[in-house]
Design a protein around this motif. Sequence first.
Motif, PDB file in Angstrom:
ATOM      1  N   THR A 163       0.828  -1.210   0.000  1.00 45.23           N
ATOM      2  CA  THR A 163       0.000   0.000   0.000  1.00 45.23           C
ATOM      3  C   THR A 163       0.864   1.262   0.000  1.00 45.23           C
ATOM      4  O   THR A 163       0.505   2.263  -0.637  1.00 45.23           O
ATOM      5  CB  THR A 163      -0.957   0.012   1.203  1.00 45.23           C
ATOM      6  N   ILE A 166       1.864   1.642  -3.592  1.00 50.96           N
ATOM      7  CA  ILE A 166       0.744   2.136  -4.405  1.00 50.96           C
ATOM      8  C   ILE A 166       0.604   3.648  -4.243  1.00 50.96           C
ATOM      9  O   ILE A 166       0.435   4.384  -5.226  1.00 50.96           O
ATOM     10  CB  ILE A 166      -0.572   1.433  -4.017  1.00 50.96           C
ATOM     11  N   ASP A 167       0.694   4.126  -2.998  1.00 48.73           N
ATOM     12  CA  ASP A 167       0.584   5.566  -2.755  1.00 48.73           C
ATOM     13  C   ASP A 167       1.705   6.331  -3.469  1.00 48.73           C
ATOM     14  O   ASP A 167       1.480   7.426  -4.007  1.00 48.73           O
ATOM     15  CB  ASP A 167       0.637   5.849  -1.252  1.00 48.73           C
ATOM     16  N   ARG A 170       0.895   6.533  -7.233  1.00 51.92           N
ATOM     17  CA  ARG A 170      -0.118   7.553  -7.518  1.00 51.92           C
ATOM     18  C   ARG A 170       0.449   8.964  -7.324  1.00 51.92           C
ATOM     19  O   ARG A 170       0.087   9.895  -8.061  1.00 51.92           O
ATOM     20  CB  ARG A 170      -1.342   7.346  -6.627  1.00 51.92           C
ATOM     21  N   THR A 234      -7.336  -0.843   0.029  1.00 56.31           N
ATOM     22  CA  THR A 234      -7.478  -0.101  -1.224  1.00 56.31           C
ATOM     23  C   THR A 234      -8.890   0.441  -1.373  1.00 56.31           C
ATOM     24  O   THR A 234      -9.096   1.551  -1.869  1.00 56.31           O
ATOM     25  CB  THR A 234      -7.118  -0.983  -2.434  1.00 56.31           C
ATOM     26  N   ASP A 237      -9.630   3.810   0.263  1.00 56.36           N
ATOM     27  CA  ASP A 237      -8.988   5.009  -0.273  1.00 56.36           C
ATOM     28  C   ASP A 237      -9.118   5.005  -1.789  1.00 56.36           C
ATOM     29  O   ASP A 237      -8.306   4.412  -2.494  1.00 56.36           O
ATOM     30  CB  ASP A 237      -7.513   5.043   0.130  1.00 56.36           C
ATOM     31  N   ARG A 240      -6.263   5.246  -4.424  1.00 53.46           N
ATOM     32  CA  ARG A 240      -5.366   4.143  -4.763  1.00 53.46           C
ATOM     33  C   ARG A 240      -5.852   3.337  -5.971  1.00 53.46           C
ATOM     34  O   ARG A 240      -5.081   2.612  -6.567  1.00 53.46           O
ATOM     35  CB  ARG A 240      -5.225   3.207  -3.556  1.00 53.46           C
TER      36      ARG A 240
END
Length: 268
Positions: A163, A166-167, A170, A234, A237, A240
């Motif tokens: 995670t 992933i952040d 992005r 995910t 949020d 994401r």
Amino acid sequence: MTGKDIPSLQDAASSIPAGTKINVTFLGNEDLEMRVAAAKAVKDLGFTPVPHISARRLESQAQLEEFLDRLQQIGATEHVFSVGGDPSEPAGPYPDSLSVIRTGLLQKYGAKEVSIAGYPEGHPDIADDVLWRHLEDKSQALKEHGLDAVVLTQFSFDTDPVTTWIDQVRSRGIASEIRIGTPGPAGIKRLLGFARRFGIGANAMIVKKYGFSLTNLMGTAGPERFVSDLSSLTGADPAREPVKLHFYTFGGLRASAEWVHEYRFAQS
């Protein structure tokens, strides 16, 4: 799947939803005929083939074009995975997947969507800053060539680094679909062997969180906790998204397909 897995795919086909993306590897011990036959089997059984193109294994542009031409003849070039590959030295003119993308040959032979590699826990042989630069450069190159991108990750046992990664993806303005790798159910020793090979974190705390113990290596483990935790993280949020799963079938195609079916049923 590999070029040798056609019988296993046929055995598992009834458990796999129609249209499912199935990646076909590009291994050094398999030849053109095996790779094309595997992609054709995926297509013929009603699934979506995603052939791998291993840049450093390609000896020439002619070899790349021959592979793409053969794939196009069977309708298997719309979705491909452009990856650097394992060899430490390139066999030909392509040192990395970006160099393949920049040739313009993928779309010439019918590619519409190209998967590129992501490494939430880093790469044992590539520095993190280089990985990020490559991901940004490949994403930009695909956009310039009018190709859709999917970031397909190495598998992981721990949602925390996933995670966080992933952040970071992005935050760099990369909005492409991310497919997070996770192993289907497999023997614990086998899972740990692959983890060591690919530099995946597998200490006692991490694997316990995933759902098995380093003190008991005789059984099998599945990704129930990982998938459930990742879904909640995910889904909570929207920034994401889009995030999906990619299953590494270390324990076999049928075992992974049946696990997915049972997990979906339990969630319904």
